[in-house]
Design an enzyme around this catalytic site. Structure first.
Site, mmCIF file in Angstrom:
data_model
loop_
_atom_site.group_PDB
_atom_site.id
_atom_site.type_symbol
_atom_site.label_atom_id
_atom_site.label_comp_id
_atom_site.label_asym_id
_atom_site.label_seq_id
_atom_site.Cartn_x
_atom_site.Cartn_y
_atom_site.Cartn_z
ATOM 1 N N CYS A 207 -6.475 -6.490 0.112
ATOM 2 C CA CYS A 207 -5.318 -6.503 -0.758
ATOM 3 C C CYS A 207 -5.130 -7.958 -0.677
ATOM 4 O O CYS A 207 -4.109 -8.330 -1.600
ATOM 5 C CB CYS A 207 -4.223 -5.670 -0.024
ATOM 6 S SG CYS A 207 -4.466 -3.990 0.045
ATOM 7 N N HIS A 347 4.572 -10.052 -0.629
ATOM 8 C CA HIS A 347 3.625 -8.961 -0.647
ATOM 9 C C HIS A 347 4.169 -7.688 -0.680
ATOM 10 O O HIS A 347 3.927 -6.693 -1.397
ATOM 11 C CB HIS A 347 2.784 -8.964 0.320
ATOM 12 C CG HIS A 347 1.258 -8.164 0.762
ATOM 13 N ND1 HIS A 347 0.361 -8.177 -0.342
ATOM 14 C CD2 HIS A 347 1.186 -7.240 1.504
ATOM 15 C CE1 HIS A 347 -0.561 -7.323 -0.007
ATOM 16 N NE2 HIS A 347 0.076 -6.614 1.167
ATOM 17 N N GLU A 358 6.979 -9.908 7.092
ATOM 18 C CA GLU A 358 6.717 -11.018 5.852
ATOM 19 C C GLU A 358 8.135 -11.509 5.956
ATOM 20 O O GLU A 358 8.104 -12.903 5.618
ATOM 21 C CB GLU A 358 6.081 -10.226 4.611
ATOM 22 C CG GLU A 358 6.155 -11.507 3.667
ATOM 23 C CD GLU A 358 5.664 -10.807 2.273
ATOM 24 O OE1 GLU A 358 5.206 -11.478 1.363
ATOM 25 O OE2 GLU A 358 5.456 -9.589 2.081
ATOM 26 N N LYS A 379 5.777 -4.942 -6.324
ATOM 27 C CA LYS A 379 5.304 -3.610 -6.027
ATOM 28 C C LYS A 379 6.153 -2.620 -6.208
ATOM 29 O O LYS A 379 5.748 -1.219 -6.460
ATOM 30 C CB LYS A 379 4.569 -3.715 -4.715
ATOM 31 C CG LYS A 379 3.256 -4.551 -4.564
ATOM 32 C CD LYS A 379 2.791 -4.349 -2.970
ATOM 33 C CE LYS A 379 1.577 -5.218 -3.137
ATOM 34 N NZ LYS A 379 1.753 -6.806 -3.214
ATOM 35 N N HIS A 384 1.014 -0.496 -5.480
ATOM 36 C CA HIS A 384 0.176 -1.568 -4.631
ATOM 37 C C HIS A 384 -1.231 -1.425 -5.272
ATOM 38 O O HIS A 384 -1.741 -0.445 -4.930
ATOM 39 C CB HIS A 384 0.108 -1.124 -3.265
ATOM 40 C CG HIS A 384 -0.488 -2.355 -2.366
ATOM 41 N ND1 HIS A 384 -1.035 -3.564 -2.968
ATOM 42 C CD2 HIS A 384 -0.864 -2.275 -1.023
ATOM 43 C CE1 HIS A 384 -1.576 -4.078 -2.028
ATOM 44 N NE2 HIS A 384 -1.459 -3.541 -0.878
ATOM 45 N N PHE A 443 -5.768 -5.735 4.911
ATOM 46 C CA PHE A 443 -6.423 -5.239 5.969
ATOM 47 C C PHE A 443 -7.347 -6.100 6.590
ATOM 48 O O PHE A 443 -8.288 -6.407 5.843
ATOM 49 C CB PHE A 443 -6.815 -3.810 5.794
ATOM 50 C CG PHE A 443 -5.797 -2.818 5.651
ATOM 51 C CD1 PHE A 443 -4.444 -3.091 5.739
ATOM 52 C CD2 PHE A 443 -6.314 -1.398 5.046
ATOM 53 C CE1 PHE A 443 -3.633 -1.911 5.528
ATOM 54 C CE2 PHE A 443 -5.263 -0.348 5.103
ATOM 55 C CZ PHE A 443 -3.964 -0.461 5.127
#
Length: 457
Positions: A207, A347, A358, A379, A384, A443
């Site tokens: 991502c 994010h 975050e 998002k 996402h 990831f």
């Protein structure tokens, strides 16, 4: 490690680094500048002159922006397949997209959806930049890079051809199987379409993919290895295999009774992300070239930061150490202090652990200024988009800078004491914005941060 921990987020893949070397005070005495090694020459300024977007809330850059300003949710019941057996029955699909309206039918039929999306946003970005590839001199085309990625690639192609193998055997496999599947085929198609012969490749970092591809394109131009680039990311993961895979790791929201509010970053009742599909592309150029041709300039790219969590394959470092390193590196590369930041597109995936990690990282990087900055997670509206997320969110950040207006984080209802920043909840906010940051994590522990600046000649 519980499955819920696996749900959390994503982050970058190179270690944070100091600023790139600048031209020494007395470089290579007696030598002409043309003889000075490229890495020792003054770094070039890079600007954004074209953008393209396919998102669950709009099939163009303008439509995307208008929908964000209206606080529109792109989440709805899945139409791509029958969801009866699935824990999650909704997603952020592209609405009203028909590849045949944008591409030659023969081309559209031979490529996977993620490549279709890539070609469409590339077309949009090139047109928006005012570029006419058919009349571009060959020597200029040789200096245009295509750096464009996908976090997964042709997932539907993989699903379909695996079923074909099991049902009918190896002789029935489509000869386009491999070229449809591989993530790096998208920049190949873009290059062929426009005849761009500069550096051509795909960075794959889950991502963080969109940001990594923008970052690499920025560095190539900054260092003189290209004069322009098409960069970004695309993803088409809303398939039976994709949704069941993310369900298996407990990553997705299961708020099936109200899907339009399921993506709710920073809300205390968030339960996972909403998977989305789409693409984003930037056409970026060396400043002098853009000015010489009279191009409109949306913003300037001034910094990139990357790091690794070195913590877990899917869960974030709870202290946000990797995210902190990436943001610090980006600010350092841009040559600005934390108090210069006006907006940060987080994010912010709407996962229980990721949003907190975050938030912690932002506090570490910005200190007291963290509470004065507008932050938001777009998002909450788009879902996402995995490998396309960074590219689409870069566009959101650029337009926030250009328009001095901050996109909202929608669907907030319940306060989480661990998420206490100014998340621009539910409504956009007017704010004069000089510097905007865009975070994307993946990831594998990949962390990236790109810094954009309002263009000043």
């Amino acid at each position: 490690m519980t499955p819920a921990v696996c749900a959390t987020r994503a982050a970058g893949f190179f270690c944070a680094s100091p600023p790139a070397p600048r031209l020494p005070a007395e470089p290579f005495e007696g030598a002409e500048l043309s003889e000075v090694p490229a890495m020792a020459q003054e770094l070039r300024r890079v600007v954004v002159t074209g953008m393209g977007a396919l998102t669950p809330i709009g099939l163009s850059t303008q439509a995307f922006w208008d929908a964000m300003m209206a606080g529109q949710s792109g989440s709805a019941p899945i139409t791509h397949f029958d969801t009866e057996r699935f824990d999650t029955k909704f997603a952020c699909e592209l609405k009203g997209f028909d590849a045949n309206e944008y591409l030659d039918r023969k081309v559209a039929r031979r490529i996977d959806e993620f490549s279709q999306y890539a070609l469409v946003v590339a077309d949009q970005a090139v047109a928006d930049a005012g570029i006419d590839p058919d009349n571009m001199p060959e020597e200029e085309k040789e200096r245009v890079a295509v750096i464009f990625g996908s976090g997964i690639g042709g997932m539907q192609t993989f699903h379909d051809q695996t079923a074909e193998l099991i049902t009918n055997g190896p002789r029935r496999i489509n000869p386009f199987f491999i070229p449809r599947l591989i993530p790096d085929i998208a920049p190949g198609h873009i290059s062929i379409r426009f005849g761009f012969r500069g550096p051509n490749y795909a960075v794959v970092s889950a991502c963080a993919t969109g940001n990594n591809n923008i970052g690499d394109a920025f560095l190539l131009i900054q260092r003189g290895q290209a004069d322009a680039a098409l960069c970004g990311g695309s993803e088409a993961p809303i398939t039976e295999l994709g949704v069941s895979g993310f369900n298996a790791m407990k990553a997705l929201s299961t708020r099936n009774d109200e899907p339009e509010t399921a993506s709710r970053p920073f809300d205390a009742t968030r339960d996972g992300f909403v998977i989305g599909e789409g693409a984003g592309a930037l056409y970026i150029e060396e400043l002098g070239q853009a000015q010489a041709r009279g191009a409109k300039i949306y913003a300037e790219i001034v910094g990139i930061g990357m790091s690794g969590d070195a913590y877990h394959i899917t869960a974030p470092d709870p202290e946000g150490r990797g995210a902190r390193l990436a943001m610090e590196a980006a600010l350092n590369d841009a040559g600005i202090t934390p108090d210069a930041v006006d907006y940060l597109n987080m994010h912010g995936t709407s996962t229980p652990l990721g949003d907190v990690a975050e938030t912690n990282a932002i506090k570490q990087v910005l200190g007291d200024h963290a509470y004065k900055v507008n932050v938001s997670s777009t998002k909450s509206m788009t879902g996402h988009l995995l490998g396309a997320a960074g590219a689409v969110e870069a566009i959101a950040t650029i337009l926030a800078i250009k328009n001095d207006r901050i996109p909202p984080t929608i669907n907030f209802e319940n306060a989480d004491p661990e998420c206490d920043l100014n998340y621009t909840f539910n409504k956009p906010q007017d704010r004069e914005t000089m510097y905007g940051l865009s975070n994307a994590f993946g990831f594998g522990g990949h962390n990236t941060c790109v810094v954009f600046k309002k263009f000043v000649a």
